[in-house]
Enzyme design. Sequence first.
Site, PDB file in Angstrom:
ATOM      1  N   GLN A 106      40.433  80.353  57.805  1.00  0.00           N
ATOM      2  CA  GLN A 106      41.830  80.777  57.849  1.00  0.00           C
ATOM      3  C   GLN A 106      42.318  80.836  59.281  1.00  0.00           C
ATOM      4  O   GLN A 106      43.496  81.000  59.533  1.00  0.00           O
ATOM      5  CB  GLN A 106      41.966  82.200  57.278  1.00  0.00           C
ATOM      6  CG  GLN A 106      41.699  82.345  55.815  1.00  0.00           C
ATOM      7  CD  GLN A 106      41.781  83.796  55.408  1.00  0.00           C
ATOM      8  OE1 GLN A 106      40.868  84.580  55.645  1.00  0.00           O
ATOM      9  NE2 GLN A 106      42.883  84.190  54.810  1.00  0.00           N
ATOM     10  N   ILE A 108      43.321  80.030  63.122  1.00  0.00           N
ATOM     11  CA  ILE A 108      44.057  78.935  63.748  1.00  0.00           C
ATOM     12  C   ILE A 108      43.623  78.754  65.202  1.00  0.00           C
ATOM     13  O   ILE A 108      44.199  77.979  65.928  1.00  0.00           O
ATOM     14  CB  ILE A 108      45.578  79.191  63.695  1.00  0.00           C
ATOM     15  CG1 ILE A 108      45.916  80.530  64.367  1.00  0.00           C
ATOM     16  CG2 ILE A 108      46.070  79.165  62.257  1.00  0.00           C
ATOM     17  CD1 ILE A 108      47.402  80.809  64.466  1.00  0.00           C
ATOM     18  N   HIS A 126      44.748  77.059  57.169  1.00  0.00           N
ATOM     19  CA  HIS A 126      46.077  77.398  57.664  1.00  0.00           C
ATOM     20  C   HIS A 126      46.433  76.596  58.919  1.00  0.00           C
ATOM     21  O   HIS A 126      47.230  77.025  59.739  1.00  0.00           O
ATOM     22  CB  HIS A 126      46.181  78.899  57.962  1.00  0.00           C
ATOM     23  CG  HIS A 126      46.007  79.742  56.737  1.00  0.00           C
ATOM     24  ND1 HIS A 126      45.741  81.084  56.782  1.00  0.00           N
ATOM     25  CD2 HIS A 126      46.049  79.428  55.423  1.00  0.00           C
ATOM     26  CE1 HIS A 126      45.627  81.557  55.553  1.00  0.00           C
ATOM     27  NE2 HIS A 126      45.804  80.574  54.711  1.00  0.00           N
ATOM     28  N   CYS A 153      59.502  67.207  72.808  1.00  0.00           N
ATOM     29  CA  CYS A 153      58.797  65.937  72.626  1.00  0.00           C
ATOM     30  C   CYS A 153      59.088  64.980  73.782  1.00  0.00           C
ATOM     31  O   CYS A 153      60.243  64.725  74.114  1.00  0.00           O
ATOM     32  CB  CYS A 153      59.219  65.328  71.299  1.00  0.00           C
ATOM     33  SG  CYS A 153      58.512  63.724  70.979  1.00  0.00           S
ATOM     34  N   THR A 216      36.893  88.660  56.260  1.00  0.00           N
ATOM     35  CA  THR A 216      38.216  88.567  55.656  1.00  0.00           C
ATOM     36  C   THR A 216      38.326  89.568  54.509  1.00  0.00           C
ATOM     37  O   THR A 216      37.358  89.823  53.809  1.00  0.00           O
ATOM     38  CB  THR A 216      38.520  87.151  55.139  1.00  0.00           C
ATOM     39  OG1 THR A 216      39.707  87.173  54.344  1.00  0.00           O
ATOM     40  CG2 THR A 216      37.383  86.590  54.309  1.00  0.00           C
ATOM     41  N   ASN A 238      31.218  91.532  55.778  1.00  0.00           N
ATOM     42  CA  ASN A 238      32.470  92.150  56.219  1.00  0.00           C
ATOM     43  C   ASN A 238      32.181  93.587  56.635  1.00  0.00           C
ATOM     44  O   ASN A 238      31.195  94.174  56.209  1.00  0.00           O
ATOM     45  CB  ASN A 238      33.489  92.134  55.065  1.00  0.00           C
ATOM     46  CG  ASN A 238      34.919  92.238  55.562  1.00  0.00           C
ATOM     47  OD1 ASN A 238      35.309  91.582  56.519  1.00  0.00           O
ATOM     48  ND2 ASN A 238      35.706  93.086  54.922  1.00  0.00           N
TER      49      ASN A 238
HETATM   50 ZN   LIG Z   1      59.779  63.430  69.004  1.00  0.00          ZN
END
Ligand SMILES: [Zn+2]
Length: 369
Positions: A106, A108, A126, A153, A216, A238
């Site tokens: 989970q 990131i 995720h 960008c 978790t 846990n």
């Molecule tokens: Zn772009």
Amino acid sequence: MASAEVSNPYLPLLRSSSSAIFLLGAGISTSIGIPDFRSKDGLYASLKLEEYGLNAPEDLFDYEHFCASPAGFFKWSLDSLTLQTTGSKFHRFLSTLKNLHRIYTQNIDGLESSSGVPDSKIVHCHGSLQNSTCQTCNHKCPTPSFTGEVPLCPVPTSPLVVGPRTSSRGKKKQKLTCEGILKPDITFFGEPLQSVVSKTIGKDRLKSDLITVVGTSLKVEPFSKIVNCFEGKKVLVNRDYVGFPGEGRWDCVFLCDSDEVVEEEGTTWREVVKGVFLGRGGVWCEERYQKLLSKKKEKGQGQGQGQGAEPVVVETVTCDACMTKTGKPFYTCEICEGFDLCEGCVGKEEGGKRHRVEEGEDHRFRFCA
Ligand SMILES: [Zn+2]
Ligand SMILES: [Zn+2]
Ligand SMILES: [Zn+2]
């Protein structure tokens, strides 16, 4: 019940597996200073809403909110996120496992990968912070380091888009690059889940003999449902006991910090009830455990057989301190199942007289939004 002291009982179990799957949560990264989301000291509870232009904590990861005003997210990222590359002891342990079949995470933070686990063995349920995607042209690139500004960008726009040169030189500033927003590839609320998750589960379903769930509370869907998708022994690691989601039961439970479960020595483990081992970082309350078990039995009888593993989604609760009905957000005790507090009551005297906290126990409240 008499309790026997033993040396680390998890490692032999893991070593006897020929194909191990791990389901990972924020608990494996808290030892290196990355906060989890929903605990009392977690990210949501400490978030300064005004500073980041948020109306509610969950706006931070709300896709609509992000598209409308991305500045807050990137300001927060600069203040709070580091693209850390050094994992915990547990991360490093994973990278050395010969019998590792797959990791479903989970998290990131990308630390599984940067700690040396091959990318082919990791499923980011995720998403991951490592890469970003332009919301205008879909250009993909490594996430630029957080500066507090909205990253734009850099892809050059084609000459056709720039259009013919006009005589009014310099008056109209032509866009030379796309300038779409580069959004980190993490799953926001309101975005579809990564389709690779269910595809990989389909492939892995019958392939493993050991599923270890680590760090978790298994309260966030659809992650909580994943445990039931696999064949094989189900093990929980846990700090607190978490009831098995849906039908079935844990084969073994290790109450401890994730770094501790991979230590060869150093902790004396106590088997507090059959199959439940307590290490030094764990929290154990037999009364709550029995309560969870009996609740589960009641539910099982009431619903009959074949009901599957649908977790109950609670939308409104009664605050157990002021006894008023409250919708989301509310706070729920991570130890006492069903003990909830409204926003007005959380933080006051640990939930009032009705909240039974034994000496030495750590009852954290989880933010439910
Ligand atoms: Zn772009
Ligand atoms: Zn209240
Ligand atoms: Zn409690």
